[in-house]
Design a protein around this motif. Structure first.
Motif, PDB file in Angstrom:
ATOM      1  N   UNK A  86      -0.900  55.072  36.498  1.00 17.72           N
ATOM      2  CA  UNK A  86      -0.305  55.520  37.754  1.00 17.72           C
ATOM      3  C   UNK A  86       1.177  55.152  37.809  1.00 17.72           C
ATOM      4  N   UNK A  87       1.495  53.974  37.310  1.00 16.76           N
ATOM      5  CA  UNK A  87       2.909  53.557  37.281  1.00 16.76           C
ATOM      6  C   UNK A  87       3.721  54.502  36.398  1.00 16.76           C
ATOM      7  N   UNK A  88       3.149  54.927  35.292  1.00 16.92           N
ATOM      8  CA  UNK A  88       3.819  55.854  34.384  1.00 16.92           C
ATOM      9  C   UNK A  88       4.046  57.217  35.062  1.00 16.92           C
ATOM     10  N   UNK A  89       3.060  57.682  35.814  1.00 14.34           N
ATOM     11  CA  UNK A  89       3.194  58.940  36.551  1.00 14.34           C
ATOM     12  C   UNK A  89       4.316  58.811  37.583  1.00 14.34           C
ATOM     13  N   UNK A  90       4.304  57.699  38.304  1.00 13.72           N
ATOM     14  CA  UNK A  90       5.360  57.456  39.293  1.00 13.72           C
ATOM     15  C   UNK A  90       6.731  57.473  38.620  1.00 13.72           C
ATOM     16  N   UNK A  91       6.855  56.799  37.478  1.00  7.39           N
ATOM     17  CA  UNK A  91       8.153  56.707  36.807  1.00  7.39           C
ATOM     18  C   UNK A  91       8.635  58.077  36.350  1.00  7.39           C
ATOM     19  N   UNK A  92       7.732  58.899  35.832  1.00  2.12           N
ATOM     20  CA  UNK A  92       8.125  60.255  35.421  1.00  2.12           C
ATOM     21  C   UNK A  92       8.604  61.053  36.633  1.00  2.12           C
ATOM     22  N   UNK A  93       7.892  60.927  37.755  1.00  2.89           N
ATOM     23  CA  UNK A  93       8.281  61.665  38.952  1.00  2.89           C
ATOM     24  C   UNK A  93       9.628  61.173  39.470  1.00  2.89           C
TER      25      UNK A  93
END
Length: 159
Positions: A41-48
């Motif tokens: 989820x942190x990775x998804x947030x960072x990409x966004x």
């Protein structure tokens, strides 16, 4: 690709709305990522976050080309353009009001925005009918509609 010297008013309003929306979203994501422990989820947030930052930088590059007082005479040269600009604004008004309406919980606000939406729909119908009646928007004749698009694009490109 050559950039226009000045953006249209309706484009400027859309850029304004997108910039505000993306800015608030970016701030929320940057605050939220601090509390996320799940790696995926942190990775998804960072990409966004990265996508929003890139998008905002691109939008901000357009701000110098937004209309300033006195600019309108440089590109609003005829009745067809003005009518089309009002039609585009009317479409955005209907869309934005409808979106706001779906976010209401307060009955009074819902009633008010419903009135606003109905007024916006009526206004859109009025400008569409004007354009159609004056041959400015041949919506039932695809070939003519597309020819008008090409002529308008060529006019814009030659400015």
């Amino acid at each position: 690709m050559e950039k226009q010297k000045t953006l249209a008013w309706h484009e400027t309003l859309e850029i304004h709305e997108l910039t505000a929306f993306k800015s608030v979203g970016l701030m929320k994501l940057k605050q939220g990522i601090k509390h996320i422990t799940d790696h995926r989820l942190r990775s998804i947030y960072q990409r966004k976050i990265n996508v929003l930052e890139s998008g905002l930088r691109e939008l901000l590059e357009l701000y110098p080309a937004t209309p300033k007082p006195g600019d309108s005479s440089e590109y609003r040269v005829d009745q067809a353009f003005n009518a089309g600009d009002l039609l585009a604004f009317s479409k955005a008004e209907v869309r934005n009001t409808a979106i706001a309406l779906t976010e209401t919980a307060t009955p009074y606000l819902r009633e008010m925005l419903t009135r606003h939406l109905n007024d916006a729909i009526k206004g859109h119908g009025e400008i569409f009918r004007y354009m159609y009646d004056h041959g400015l928007y041949p919506s039932y004749h695809l070939r003519e509609l597309l020819q008008n698009d090409v002529q308008l694009a060529q006019k814009a490109l030659s400015m």
